[in-house]
Motif scaffolding. Structure first.
Motif, PDB file in Angstrom:
ATOM      1  N   THR A  42       4.582   0.318   9.858  1.00  0.00           N
ATOM      2  CA  THR A  42       3.982   1.031   8.738  1.00  0.00           C
ATOM      3  C   THR A  42       4.511   0.527   7.404  1.00  0.00           C
ATOM      4  OG1 THR A  42       3.581   3.017  10.033  1.00  0.00           O
ATOM      5  CG2 THR A  42       3.764   3.297   7.653  1.00  0.00           C
ATOM      6  N   GLN A  60      16.485   6.449   9.860  1.00  0.00           N
ATOM      7  CA  GLN A  60      15.845   6.512  11.171  1.00  0.00           C
ATOM      8  C   GLN A  60      16.236   5.300  12.012  1.00  0.00           C
ATOM      9  OE1 GLN A  60      11.568   5.386  11.936  1.00  0.00           O
ATOM     10  NE2 GLN A  60      11.358   7.600  12.165  1.00  0.00           N
ATOM     11  N   ILE A 117       8.238  10.280  12.108  1.00  0.00           N
ATOM     12  CA  ILE A 117       8.198  10.998  10.835  1.00  0.00           C
ATOM     13  C   ILE A 117       7.831  10.097   9.668  1.00  0.00           C
ATOM     14  CG2 ILE A 117      10.662  10.704  10.376  1.00  0.00           C
ATOM     15  CD1 ILE A 117       8.593  13.830   9.602  1.00  0.00           C
ATOM     16  N   ILE A 118       8.243   8.868   9.782  1.00  0.00           N
ATOM     17  CA  ILE A 118       7.932   7.943   8.691  1.00  0.00           C
ATOM     18  C   ILE A 118       6.421   7.751   8.586  1.00  0.00           C
ATOM     19  CG2 ILE A 118       8.204   5.587   7.856  1.00  0.00           C
ATOM     20  CD1 ILE A 118      10.793   6.989   7.738  1.00  0.00           C
ATOM     21  N   ASN A 119       5.849   7.458   9.714  1.00  0.00           N
ATOM     22  CA  ASN A 119       4.403   7.259   9.709  1.00  0.00           C
ATOM     23  C   ASN A 119       3.679   8.515   9.282  1.00  0.00           C
ATOM     24  OD1 ASN A 119       5.143   4.863  10.718  1.00  0.00           O
ATOM     25  ND2 ASN A 119       4.241   5.116  12.741  1.00  0.00           N
ATOM     26  N   PHE A 127       8.271   8.083  -4.204  1.00  0.00           N
ATOM     27  CA  PHE A 127       7.722   8.240  -2.866  1.00  0.00           C
ATOM     28  C   PHE A 127       8.151   7.125  -1.918  1.00  0.00           C
ATOM     29  CE2 PHE A 127       4.407   7.164   0.188  1.00  0.00           C
ATOM     30  CZ  PHE A 127       4.411   8.318   0.950  1.00  0.00           C
ATOM     31  N   ARG A 175      -3.404  12.147  -1.131  1.00  0.00           N
ATOM     32  CA  ARG A 175      -4.069  11.399  -2.195  1.00  0.00           C
ATOM     33  C   ARG A 175      -5.562  11.568  -2.134  1.00  0.00           C
ATOM     34  NH1 ARG A 175      -1.806   6.897  -5.631  1.00  0.00           N
ATOM     35  NH2 ARG A 175      -0.241   8.319  -6.380  1.00  0.00           N
ATOM     36  N   MET A 222       1.342   4.100  -3.622  1.00  0.00           N
ATOM     37  CA  MET A 222       1.304   5.561  -3.631  1.00  0.00           C
ATOM     38  C   MET A 222       2.354   6.149  -4.569  1.00  0.00           C
ATOM     39  SD  MET A 222       0.050   6.962  -0.029  1.00  0.00           S
ATOM     40  CE  MET A 222       1.233   6.370   1.106  1.00  0.00           C
ATOM     41  N   ARG A 268       4.735  10.820   7.361  1.00  0.00           N
ATOM     42  CA  ARG A 268       4.844  11.044   5.921  1.00  0.00           C
ATOM     43  C   ARG A 268       3.911  10.142   5.139  1.00  0.00           C
ATOM     44  NH1 ARG A 268      10.497  10.750   3.388  1.00  0.00           N
ATOM     45  NH2 ARG A 268       9.174  11.170   1.597  1.00  0.00           N
ATOM     46  N   VAL A 269       3.835   8.908   5.601  1.00  0.00           N
ATOM     47  CA  VAL A 269       2.970   7.983   4.885  1.00  0.00           C
ATOM     48  C   VAL A 269       1.507   8.398   5.018  1.00  0.00           C
ATOM     49  CG1 VAL A 269       2.105   5.625   4.810  1.00  0.00           C
ATOM     50  CG2 VAL A 269       4.552   6.050   5.056  1.00  0.00           C
ATOM     51  N   PHE A 277      -4.909   1.303   4.623  1.00  0.00           N
ATOM     52  CA  PHE A 277      -5.401   2.494   3.930  1.00  0.00           C
ATOM     53  C   PHE A 277      -6.860   2.411   3.536  1.00  0.00           C
ATOM     54  CE2 PHE A 277      -0.980   3.890   2.330  1.00  0.00           C
ATOM     55  CZ  PHE A 277      -0.667   4.217   3.626  1.00  0.00           C
ATOM     56  N   ILE A 324      10.570   7.150   1.437  1.00  0.00           N
ATOM     57  CA  ILE A 324      10.096   6.698   2.750  1.00  0.00           C
ATOM     58  C   ILE A 324      11.013   5.612   3.298  1.00  0.00           C
ATOM     59  CG2 ILE A 324       8.259   5.420   3.902  1.00  0.00           C
ATOM     60  CD1 ILE A 324       7.293   8.107   3.476  1.00  0.00           C
ATOM     61  N   VAL A 368      -1.576   1.154   9.771  1.00  0.00           N
ATOM     62  CA  VAL A 368      -2.890   1.547   9.298  1.00  0.00           C
ATOM     63  C   VAL A 368      -3.164   1.007   7.903  1.00  0.00           C
ATOM     64  CG1 VAL A 368      -4.312   3.503   8.649  1.00  0.00           C
ATOM     65  CG2 VAL A 368      -2.877   3.630  10.674  1.00  0.00           C
ATOM     66  N   TYR A 411      -7.843   1.720  -3.399  1.00  0.00           N
ATOM     67  CA  TYR A 411      -8.381   2.147  -2.121  1.00  0.00           C
ATOM     68  C   TYR A 411      -9.868   2.364  -2.124  1.00  0.00           C
ATOM     69  CZ  TYR A 411      -3.545   2.965  -1.411  1.00  0.00           C
ATOM     70  OH  TYR A 411      -2.206   2.815  -1.317  1.00  0.00           O
ATOM     71  N   GLN A 461       0.838  -1.203   0.000  1.00  0.00           N
ATOM     72  CA  GLN A 461       0.000   0.000   0.000  1.00  0.00           C
ATOM     73  C   GLN A 461       0.874   1.255   0.000  1.00  0.00           C
ATOM     74  OE1 GLN A 461      -2.754  -0.078   3.251  1.00  0.00           O
ATOM     75  NE2 GLN A 461      -1.245   0.404   4.810  1.00  0.00           N
ATOM     76  N   ALA A 501       0.922  11.509   3.040  1.00  0.00           N
ATOM     77  CA  ALA A 501       0.856  11.260   1.597  1.00  0.00           C
ATOM     78  C   ALA A 501      -0.498  10.675   1.235  1.00  0.00           C
ATOM     79  CB  ALA A 501       1.966  10.303   1.187  1.00  0.00           C
ATOM     80  N   PHE A 502      -0.980   9.853   2.117  1.00  0.00           N
ATOM     81  CA  PHE A 502      -2.276   9.258   1.824  1.00  0.00           C
ATOM     82  C   PHE A 502      -3.382  10.311   1.880  1.00  0.00           C
ATOM     83  CE2 PHE A 502      -6.076   6.732   2.847  1.00  0.00           C
ATOM     84  CZ  PHE A 502      -6.101   5.992   1.691  1.00  0.00           C
TER      85      PHE A 502
END
Lengths: 138, 747
Positions: A74, A41, B487-489, A30, B499, A21, B491-492, B625, A34, B623, B299, A17, B495-496
């Motif tokens: 994630t 990180q 930050i990773i989460n 993208f 969208r 994106m 950003r994801v 989507f 990430i 999560v 989605y 998922q 981004a969603f």
């Protein structure tokens, strides 16, 4: 599986998922950004963990474990995520599942050490796989 | 079947038997109501060669038999329902299963039928060359009678009770053939639409899937029949064996329905095994709304799936931002539907919307496929979006008296939103209030659909826009606050959201979250639970506390009931507020914000804790989507209902920004036309003058925001100048109720 060699280490649905994106399946701008952010990180988090391991700061270790767990989850990096969860639990003076208390700090630290090492290894493994996926063998 | 009996007769060489059978047949035909009791004699004749009834040839020529049978059945369409007839057909089927029974009490009237059959000769050859083979019988049985019916037949045969009695009341009904006899050739099968309850459709034993589609369209006369032709419909079958998940497939039109069903569901199809009806989206060619659609499709499937096609237009499409064209939107949703229709659609939790009940309901468990709210959402956001400034100052600046007004007219309040404090003419609005109350409950007014062009006119009535919005079904922007320390989460998720064309801001810890929320205008908060500084639960509790002390509730605005009472209450509360607890413009807090907790663990206890803290809902990390989108939409819809007015406004802005190249230009022109309001706006710390300052606002909402801002100022000025609603140009276009709503008067 879109990602070769990822079967146990990456949760396909979750990672996909993210891939979905991407606007361009070739570039994968993208998701790549990430993932690479995650690499850095994770590196820095492991670095911090080492520091707190030295200081025997269980609380911080637990927090870091949780933190890294979030992002690895994630991305669907299941193995790393599981290990991070253990780190989180051990840091809370619990057993690895978080269901039983483990009042002995030393024991917890011991386990933390092992688990962090394990998490690192798992991270490097998955990193390799992902870099390959992004055509970044270097 | 009739053939079979014939062959039997031949086998035994018992011509007499045949004759008898014929006799019986003639009897039955002449006297359809003949009791079964009269048949026993014939059964004797058959006795001795029950198993032999089928021949290998038979098997090969099954199809022929089939047709012959059909012919038979068709020849006596209604009459067959009599008990006698009923008996006829089933008998042969049973043969393989229980020879004893058959031989014993079995009568076979079928032979007679056969004789009457138009094409006995063609069948005859097979019987002549017949060899005994049970398997044949079996296969036959499948086509004719479901295995599930065997017990019935057996019981009928065994029981001393007159067959007629048994026939009339078949107790075991598993979706197999509905009745014996001619009608036995009919059979009911379970079908359902995604996420809907199953229903029975009657088909004939030999119907092909293609025929079944016709029946389905008849059954779903409204939802499908009006928009689809039979060939559009596909049926999907899922194997009974749950483990064999991949076994599901789409049935080919030329498959024999009953045979397939029997193969898949030995023993009979149950309710849970209903075939899934799938339809493509409408084919009407339409412009595709967005280029990025492709990536998105996955989605959306769920939503599209569940939404009734006919109404698709009314639903929220996946957030086309500023796209007033109804056609485009619909297309969009349709497309997604098709592509994903195969996936089992998850349930919706929107049911709440229908009831009109509000937010406090946790929807975690609710997965109902619901009907969607008719009107797309709103924008409580719009006003909020304007405020980028520090929340606290705004709060203090805002006069408490202002609150009361929310009840009366949301729109009016909104105008004042940005410049709340400044509201110079308190009395005026107040006067207007009573008349406007009727408007509170959001009512979609359908008026002229198109307003794009009109929008350009500064004086265009907003009422006009509304309808357009309804028709095009575009999703208004929801203002989402993502609270995530990773930050990773972030950003994801961000981004969603992007969208989805949803505006969002982020907060990295609970404290920041509360502060951002206090700036107002958020509809939805995605709240990570474990956060530094102030965790998600604490932040949630704090937000709820502030909402409480500030009297923010569902009914604080938009509710027609007892507005005065509420107002005074709110006022009282406001007075008692600690300065620091006061929130900014009440227009930015039309209703309690929806807080969806993001829990890392799937522990039930964590969820309960989150709900107890005041979260409305939760999602488990990582999560999904699909779920996230669903939540965003659901709760967004909810908020839209609460703030219908706001939604309208948004539509307005959207339309404007759509038709306007440069919003900033416009806004400046506006300010010049409405100097007063502008001054006010500046006075207010929360003023929209600085949209860019809204934290980490993403780019998505940028444009609309500015346009909104402009609108805001315009409205403000207008509102100030003339309280009494004066509808000029748009009057004709707007239904009466609308006028109540119209806070803005154009002079």
């Amino acid at each position: 599986m879109k990602i070769p060699g990822a079967k146990d280490t990456i949760d396909e649905a979750t990672f996909e998922q993210i891939l979905e994106m991407d606007d361009d399946e070739e570039e994968r701008e993208f998701s790549k950004s990430i993932v690479y952010d995650f690499f850095s990180q994770a590196e820095s988090t492991f670095g911090k963990m080492d520091g707190y391991l030295e200081k025997k700061d269980l609380g911080q270790l637990s927090a870091l474990g949780h933190f890294l767990k979030g992002s690895s989850a994630t991305l669907g990096l299941t193995k790393v995520k599981d290990s991070c969860e253990k780190i989180q639990h051990f840091g809370q003076n619990k057993d690895e599942t978080g269901t039983h208390d483990e009042p002995d700090d030393e024991k917890c630290l011991e386990k933390l050490k092992d688990t962090i090492a394990q998490a690192k290894q798992e991270f490097y493994d998955v990193e390799k796989i992902l870099k390959k996926f992004y055509h970044d063998e270097a | 079947m009739t053939k079979l009996t014939e062959s039997q007769a031949h086998d035994t060489g018992d011509i007499e038997a045949e004759e008898r059978a014929i006799k019986q047949l003639s009897q039955s035909e002449q006297l359809p109501k003949v009791k079964i009791g009269g048949f026993p004699c014939s059964s004797e004749t058959i006795a001795g060669s029950p198993a032999e009834s089928s021949t290998s040839k038979d098997r090969r020529s099954q199809d022929h038999h089939h047709s012959s049978i059909l012919a038979t059945s068709t020849s006596s369409p209604i009459e067959p329902r009599t008990p006698v007839l009923t008996l006829e057909e089933p008998t042969p089927t049973l043969v393989p299963v229980q020879d004893a029974e058959l031989t014993k009490g079995q009568i076979d009237p079928t032979p007679a039928t056969t004789d009457h059959n138009e094409s006995p000769s063609s069948l005859r050859p097979s019987s002549a060359s017949r060899t005994n083979s049970r398997p044949t019988v079996v296969s036959r049985k499948q086509s004719l009678v479901t295995a599930s019916n065997a017990p019935i037949i057996k019981s009928l045969l065994d029981s001393d009770v007159p067959l007629s009695a048994g026939l009339t009341a078949p107790s075991e009904y598993t979706g197999g053939p509905g009745a014996f006899s001619a009608s036995m050739l009919h059979r009911k099968i379970w079908v359902r639409r995604p996420n809907a309850s199953a229903t029975l459709v009657q088909i004939r034993e030999d119907d092909l899937v293609d025929d079944v589609r016709d029946m389905i369209l008849r059954k779903y006369g409204n939802s499908l029949g009006k928009s689809f032709d039979a060939p559009d419909v596909t049926l999907r079958i899922y194997p009974r064996d749950a483990e064999n998940k991949t076994g599901d497939r789409t049935l080919r039109p030329d498959e024999e329905m009953c045979r397939t069903l029997d193969a898949y569901y030995p023993g009979g199809q149950t309710l849970n095994e209903a075939l899934l009806i799938e339809v493509p989206q409408r084919r009407t060619p339409r412009p595709s709304p967005r280029a990025m659609q492709h990536g998105h499709v996955p989605y959306y499937y769920h939503h599209d799936d569940t939404r009734p096609l006919e109404n698709a237009q009314e639903y929220f499409p996946p957030m086309p931002i500023v796209h007033p064209s109804p056609a485009a939107l619909t297309t969009h949703s349709h497309e997604s539907r098709t592509s994903l229709s195969h996936a089992p659609p998850p349930p919706h939790s929107i049911a709440i919307l229908q009831t009109g009940q509000l937010p406090p309901l946790p929807s975690p468990g609710s997965t109902r496929r619901g009907h969607r709210p008719k009107y797309p959402r709103h924008n409580t956001a719009s006003p909020t979006a304007l405020h980028g400034g520090p929340p606290v100052p705004a709060a203090s600046a805002r006069p408490t008296t202002n609150r009361p007004r929310q009840d009366s007219s949301a729109s009016e309040t909104k105008h004042s939103t940005t410049g709340n404090p400044p509201i110079p003419t308190p009395p005026a609005p107040e006067v207007a209030v009573p008349g406007r109350q009727g408007s509170t409950p959001p009512i979609p007014h359908v008026t002229s659909p198109r307003l794009g062009g009109k929008r350009k006119k500064q004086k265009a009535a907003e009422g006009i826009t509304l309808p357009a919005g309804l028709l095009d079904g575009s999703v208004p922007p929801i203002n989402v606050l993502i609270v995530e320390d990773n930050i990773i989460n972030l950003r994801v998720l961000g981004a969603f959201m992007q969208r989805l064309k949803v505006r969002w801001q982020r907060a990295m810890n609970g404290k920041e979250a509360v502060e951002k929320w206090r700036a107002g205008g958020f509809h939805l908060v995605l709240m990570d639970i474990q956060l530094p500084i102030m965790n998600g639960l604490e932040a949630t509790k704090e937000i709820r506390r502030l909402e409480r002390v500030n009297g923010i509730g569902v009914f604080s605005s938009g509710s027609a009931e007892a507005p005065n009472h509420k107002l005074s209450e709110a006022r009282k509360q406001g007075r008692g507020l600690e300065e620091e607890d006061k929130l900014g413009d009440s227009n930015l807090f039309k209703s309690p914000v929806i807080i969806v907790a993001l829990t890392a663990s799937s522990l039930q206890s964590d969820r309960h804790e989150a709900l107890a803290a005041g979260c409305n809902d939760f999602l488990t990390k990582p999560v999904n989507f699909v779920w996230l989108e669903r939540k965003v939409k659901e709760w967004g819809c909810m908020q839209a209902l609460i703030d219908f007015d706001g939604w309208r406004k948004w539509k307005d802005f959207a339309a404007q920004s759509d038709t306007t190249e440069s919003t900033s230009k416009l806004s400046s022109s506006f300010s010049s036309t409405a100097p007063r309001s502008k001054a006010k706006a500046n006075a207010s710390p929360t003023s929209a003058t600085n949209p860019g300052n809204t934290g980490t606002a993403n780019g998505v909402g940028g444009n609309p925001k500015t346009s909104r801002e402009r609108m805001e100022s315009r409205r403000r000025s207008i509102g100030l100048s003339g309280p009494p609603p004066v509808l000029e140009e748009q009057e004709s276009a707007t239904p009466p109720p609308e006028s109540d709503d119209r806070p803005v008067t154009f002079n």
